[in-house]
Write a protein that holds these residues in place. Structure first.
Motif, mmCIF file in Angstrom:
data_model
loop_
_atom_site.group_PDB
_atom_site.id
_atom_site.type_symbol
_atom_site.label_atom_id
_atom_site.label_comp_id
_atom_site.label_asym_id
_atom_site.label_seq_id
_atom_site.Cartn_x
_atom_site.Cartn_y
_atom_site.Cartn_z
ATOM 1 N N GLU A 39 4.125 9.494 7.634
ATOM 2 C CA GLU A 39 3.484 8.292 7.107
ATOM 3 C C GLU A 39 2.531 7.684 8.128
ATOM 4 N N GLU A 40 2.933 7.687 9.386
ATOM 5 C CA GLU A 40 2.064 7.155 10.439
ATOM 6 C C GLU A 40 0.834 8.030 10.625
ATOM 7 N N VAL A 41 1.013 9.348 10.556
ATOM 8 C CA VAL A 41 -0.140 10.243 10.682
ATOM 9 C C VAL A 41 -1.127 9.992 9.551
ATOM 10 N N ILE A 42 -0.618 9.871 8.331
ATOM 11 C CA ILE A 42 -1.499 9.626 7.180
ATOM 12 C C ILE A 42 -2.264 8.318 7.366
ATOM 13 N N GLU A 43 -1.563 7.277 7.798
ATOM 14 C CA GLU A 43 -2.193 5.973 7.981
ATOM 15 C C GLU A 43 -3.291 6.014 9.037
ATOM 16 N N LYS A 44 -3.021 6.701 10.144
ATOM 17 C CA LYS A 44 -3.941 6.663 11.289
ATOM 18 C C LYS A 44 -5.028 7.743 11.230
#
Length: 331
Positions: A39-44
């Motif tokens: 989720e963090e990778v997708i967001e960033k």
């Protein structure tokens, strides 16, 4: 606004001068993140043109969400953090660096072998605890004439072979993808997996992690090993079935283990391996030297620079995309 956005998904590095130097001739915005989840990778990283990746998971959900990404460059040899099949579907180049730490990992494996054979870690701990007695290391066996079994026989174990032979070790190996003639040129006999386990005094693991190799060393293999055998792992933790290893050590089916990698990293505080004197643990450090780190960072960045400049990278993982992309061959 820069032409390209390159995101470092996560890293343990303190300096990025090699990457900045490689990208100096490109119009690149280099962004640093510390993503731990998909989720963090997708967001960033959703709008990134390229990713530099160390440990952050780049699974199906992530790659489906990458709208602009042209290349994913792994900081390392392995690429098990990346869903390569999904990258193929989206036409995203995946790259690694296969030759940056050959001596370092081979040296580290040899160091763990020597420390296990001579029990230097145990003796050091005893002396510092006030015990001055060489008998604490008994039994200790002569290294020359022993057998080292290699699980995997790629570049690193071939490098290790020469070091081990210099100590008088006989070397055997399991690797179904290596021709007998090539192994024979290095004085190495190729055997089946369980044969290597039965014959070896020391076993050193050097396989990539994938669906075929996960937990390939498990109960049957430990049961086949000598009671005096020691297993060394500088590859990937999940290649060894860790619970089966713990059980084998507790039952004294094998004598010891020297592990630079574990199933879960960092090591969990309740991991039984932490309390076993016959086990040496290192924090996934075999790859490291100042020179190796600089080389890795430079080559990883160059993989991205090549793709952004219209070329296939030197270290291309997914050759399935070669027919789909209009990139030129450079190397």
């Amino acid at each position: 606004m820069a032409k390209y956005k390159v995101v470092v998904t996560d890293s343990e590095y303190t300096s990025f001068e090699p990457e900045k130097d490689v990208f100096s001739d490109l119009d690149v915005e280099l962004v640093f993140e510390q993503c731990r989840t998909e989720e963090e990778v997708i967001e960033k990283c959703r709008d990134a043109d390229a990713l530099l990746n160390q440990y952050a998971p780049l699974g199906t959900k992530v790659i489906e969400a990458l709208d602009n990404c042209k290349v994913i460059a792994r900081y390392g040899v392995g690429f098990n953090t990346v869903d390569v099949a999904k990258a193929n579907e989206k036409g995203i180049v995946v790259s690694n660096v296969t030759d940056y730490c050959l001596d370092e990992v081979a040296d580290h494996a040899m160091a763990l072998l020597l420390a296990s054979a001579r029990k230097t870690v145990l003796l050091n701990q005893n002396v510092k605890a006030g015990e001055w007695d060489f008998n604490a290391a008994a039994p200790m066996y002569r290294l020359r004439g022993s057998t080292l079994g290699l699980i995997g026989f790629g570049n690193i174990p071939q490098n290790l072979t020469k070091k081990a032979q210099a100590f008088g070790l006989r070397v055997i190996a399991f690797d179904p993808f290596v021709p007998e003639e090539m192994a024979g040129e290095l004085g190495v006999e190729l055997l089946e997996l369980n044969e290597v386990c039965r014959e070896s005094d020391y076993i050193s693991v050097h396989l990539p992690l994938n669906a075929r190799t996960e937990k390939i060393i498990s109960k049957d293999q430990f049961a086949a090993m000598k009671e005096t055998a020691c297993i060394i792992n500088t590859a990937r933790g999940p290649i060894i079935d860790e619970q089966a290893l713990i059980d084998a050590l507790r039952k004294k089916e094998i004598a010891g283990a020297a592990l630079d990698v574990l199933e879960k990293e960092p090591v969990e505080k309740n991991n039984p391996l932490l309390t076993m004197d016959q086990v040496i643990l290192n924090p996934h450090a075999a790859f490291y030297s100042v020179e190796a780190e600089q080389e890795l960072k430079r080559k990883s960045a160059q993989n991205i620079a090549d793709v952004l400049n219209g070329f296939f990278p030197k270290y291309l993982v997914n050759r399935e995309v070669e027919d789909r992309l209009s990139l030129e061959t450079k190397y």
